[in-house]
Design an enzyme around this catalytic site. Structure first.
Site, mmCIF file in Angstrom:
data_model
loop_
_atom_site.group_PDB
_atom_site.id
_atom_site.type_symbol
_atom_site.label_atom_id
_atom_site.label_comp_id
_atom_site.label_asym_id
_atom_site.label_seq_id
_atom_site.Cartn_x
_atom_site.Cartn_y
_atom_site.Cartn_z
ATOM 1 N N SER A 139 0.868 -1.196 0.000
ATOM 2 C CA SER A 139 0.000 0.000 0.000
ATOM 3 C C SER A 139 0.896 1.234 0.000
ATOM 4 C CB SER A 139 -0.845 -0.007 1.280
ATOM 5 O OG SER A 139 -1.502 1.231 1.467
ATOM 6 N N TYR A 152 -2.283 -1.451 10.471
ATOM 7 C CA TYR A 152 -2.231 -1.572 9.006
ATOM 8 C C TYR A 152 -0.897 -1.053 8.477
ATOM 9 C CZ TYR A 152 -3.931 -1.125 4.150
ATOM 10 O OH TYR A 152 -4.100 -1.229 2.788
#
Ligand code: NAD
Length: 257
Positions: A139, A152
């Site tokens: 990401s 995350y």
């Protein structure tokens, strides 16, 4: 570019980016294993529809990526793994001092440890064949941070580190490992958030997308699952044989800021 004769395992691929990557790999001729933690008729139907559409073998194998044993079993059951796409992921948003421990553990397990287990199970198969591709879906949050997404962001930075180590251990053996770092991608999950955001911010769709959701994405456009799929296919190509241990951002300029 033909991936005929190659088997690809894509974790977390019954929706969103994983399904987009699976479609792109099937379109390039690979046999594909779809995966998620459910075992519904529609999961298996998705596999047979995808196989029929591209004339390739597509199977669905249930495995919960929060369990190391199930991650390793997925690769064994696939029977071969030339291309491994570690994509399964979940999110939770909360300040660090209020972050639920169970959520932290689940995010680290599904978003990070699963990639360790599947990679560990797949590398011996790749080494035997002298060819392999590990594509980790990280990401923009594998390269940069935002508040309230501690687990995350820790997991995605971890995935980038694991990618580099995998590349070094496999260097010169015909096996590459890279991470794709998407910015905001228009998946059904993201699409579903738009009406709520419109209500909360009292904005029309275009404004909420541009000003709220894509606030950090300079292009002010979502990336698409097709673009992530195309990037994965490129990383599997001969042109990418010397690209290893790195990240490719598909983020409309986010990480250039
Ligand atoms: P999604 O929710 O549509 O897809 C997640 C997939 O993972 C689903 O197929 C889900 O079934 C599967 N999954 C969840 N928990 C699992 C488990 N325990 N075992 C097996 N499978 C499991 O979301 P998405 O947006 O397509 O996300 C896919 C990946 O892309 C994630 O790793 C996410 O972090 C990453 N990503 C997404 C975006 C975005 O904007 N959508 C941006 C950057 C990175």
């Amino acid at each position: 570019m033909s991936l005929k004769g190659k088997t690809a395992v894509v974790t977390g691929s019954n929706s969103g980016i994983g399904l987009g990557v699976a479609r792109a790999l099937a379109g390039a001729g690979a046999s594909v294993v779809l995966n998620s933690f459910t075992d519904r008729d529609e999961d298996h139907q998705l596999a047979s529809d995808l196989g029929a559409e591209f004339g390739v073998d597509v199977r669905y194998i249930k495995a919960d990526m929060s369990s190391g044993d199930e991650c390793r079993a997925l690769i064994e059951k696939a029977g071969g793994c030339d291309i491994l796409v570690n994509n399964a992921g979940i999110q939770h948003v909360a300040p660090i001092d209020e972050f639920p421990v169970a959520k932290w553990d689940a995010i680290i397990a599904i978003n990070l440890s699963s990639a360790f287990h599947t990679t560990a199970a797949a590398l011996p198969m790749m080494r035997k064949n002298g060819w392999g591709r590990v594509v980790n879906v990280a990401s923009a949050h594998g390269l940069t941070a935002s508040p309230y997404k501690s687990a995350y962001i820790a997991a995605k930075h971890g995935v980038v580190g694991l990618t580099k180590t995998t590349a070094l251990e496999m260097a010169g053996l015909g096996i590459t490992a890279n991470a794709i770092c998407p910015g905001y991608v228009l998946t059904p999950l993201v699409e579903a958030q738009i009406p709520d955001q419109m209500k909360t911010h009292k904005m029309d769709r275009d404004t909420v997308v541009r000003e709220v959701m894509l606030a950090r994405q300079p292009s002010k456009q979502f990336a698409t699952v097709e673009q992530i799929g195309g990037t994965a296919v490129f990383l599997c190509s001969e042109a990418a044989a010397q690209i290893t241990g790195t990240t490719i951002s598909v983020d409309g300029g986010w990480t250039a800021l």
